[in-house]
Design a protein around this motif. Structure first.
Motif, PDB file in Angstrom:
ATOM      1  N   ALA A  77       9.890  15.947  10.806  1.00  0.00           N
ATOM      2  CA  ALA A  77       9.116  15.960  12.054  1.00  0.00           C
ATOM      3  C   ALA A  77       9.781  16.886  13.063  1.00  0.00           C
ATOM      4  O   ALA A  77       9.111  17.638  13.783  1.00  0.00           O
ATOM      5  N   LYS A  78      11.118  16.859  13.099  1.00  0.00           N
ATOM      6  CA  LYS A  78      11.859  17.750  13.998  1.00  0.00           C
ATOM      7  C   LYS A  78      11.631  19.212  13.606  1.00  0.00           C
ATOM      8  O   LYS A  78      11.516  20.080  14.476  1.00  0.00           O
ATOM      9  N   GLY A  79      11.546  19.487  12.320  1.00  0.00           N
ATOM     10  CA  GLY A  79      11.278  20.838  11.842  1.00  0.00           C
ATOM     11  C   GLY A  79       9.886  21.310  12.215  1.00  0.00           C
ATOM     12  O   GLY A  79       9.687  22.454  12.628  1.00  0.00           O
ATOM     13  N   VAL A  80       8.904  20.434  12.078  1.00  0.00           N
ATOM     14  CA  VAL A  80       7.524  20.769  12.458  1.00  0.00           C
ATOM     15  C   VAL A  80       7.460  21.024  13.962  1.00  0.00           C
ATOM     16  O   VAL A  80       6.810  21.974  14.416  1.00  0.00           O
ATOM     17  N   GLU A  81       8.153  20.195  14.738  1.00  0.00           N
ATOM     18  CA  GLU A  81       8.188  20.395  16.185  1.00  0.00           C
ATOM     19  C   GLU A  81       8.803  21.753  16.523  1.00  0.00           C
ATOM     20  O   GLU A  81       8.311  22.466  17.395  1.00  0.00           O
ATOM     21  N   TRP A  82       9.873  22.139  15.815  1.00  0.00           N
ATOM     22  CA  TRP A  82      10.485  23.435  16.042  1.00  0.00           C
ATOM     23  C   TRP A  82       9.478  24.551  15.791  1.00  0.00           C
ATOM     24  O   TRP A  82       9.391  25.507  16.565  1.00  0.00           O
ATOM     25  N   MET A  83       8.703  24.428  14.692  1.00  0.00           N
ATOM     26  CA  MET A  83       7.696  25.451  14.384  1.00  0.00           C
ATOM     27  C   MET A  83       6.636  25.546  15.472  1.00  0.00           C
ATOM     28  O   MET A  83       6.200  26.642  15.825  1.00  0.00           O
ATOM     29  N   GLU A  84       6.221  24.398  15.994  1.00  0.00           N
ATOM     30  CA  GLU A  84       5.204  24.396  17.058  1.00  0.00           C
ATOM     31  C   GLU A  84       5.730  25.066  18.324  1.00  0.00           C
ATOM     32  O   GLU A  84       4.979  25.739  19.027  1.00  0.00           O
ATOM     33  N   LEU A  85       7.005  24.866  18.624  1.00  0.00           N
ATOM     34  CA  LEU A  85       7.595  25.435  19.836  1.00  0.00           C
ATOM     35  C   LEU A  85       8.017  26.898  19.661  1.00  0.00           C
ATOM     36  O   LEU A  85       8.325  27.572  20.645  1.00  0.00           O
ATOM     37  N   ASN A  86       8.030  27.375  18.433  1.00  0.00           N
ATOM     38  CA  ASN A  86       8.440  28.747  18.129  1.00  0.00           C
ATOM     39  C   ASN A  86       7.404  29.429  17.246  1.00  0.00           C
ATOM     40  O   ASN A  86       7.656  29.709  16.074  1.00  0.00           O
ATOM     41  N   PRO A  87       6.214  29.698  17.809  1.00  0.00           N
ATOM     42  CA  PRO A  87       5.165  30.312  16.999  1.00  0.00           C
ATOM     43  C   PRO A  87       5.567  31.725  16.542  1.00  0.00           C
ATOM     44  O   PRO A  87       6.382  32.387  17.185  1.00  0.00           O
ATOM     45  N   ILE A  88       5.003  32.124  15.436  1.00  0.00           N
ATOM     46  CA  ILE A  88       5.261  33.489  14.923  1.00  0.00           C
ATOM     47  C   ILE A  88       4.594  34.472  15.874  1.00  0.00           C
ATOM     48  O   ILE A  88       3.418  34.329  16.208  1.00  0.00           O
TER      49      ILE A  88
END
Length: 89
Positions: A77-88
């Motif tokens: 969940a923390k990894g998914v949150e990181w992806m959401e906060l750091n879009p490509i």
């Protein structure tokens, strides 16, 4: 917020669904050496952004790097949150 090197970011984004080590190595665009990819995966696990598992048991708390090739990896969940906060970009 954790800043990730490009390789770790690429690997994390590849693990929205469980992926085998072989698949990650085969599909990685930034690195070809298995040892470098393995180190990046270990770092993601250390940051609790990725978890190692296989089809019958979660190995996250007993993670054994010697068995990496037998495991699949998925974002936490923390990894998914990181992806959401750091879009490509």
């Amino acid at each position: 917020m954790i800043e990730l090197p490009d390789l770790e970011s690429e690997l994390l984004r590849s693990c929205l669904f469980p992926e085998t080590f072989k698949t990650l190595v085969d599909e990685c665009n930034l690195e070809t050496k298995q040892s470098v990819i393995a180190d990046a995966i270990k770092n993601l696990i250390h940051h609790k952004l990725l978890v190692a598992s296989n089809s019958y048991v979660s190995l996250s708390w007993i993670y054994d790097s010697d068995k990496m090739k037998e495991s699949s990896f998925k974002a936490t969940a923390k990894g998914v949150e990181w992806m959401e906060l750091n879009p490509i970009s």
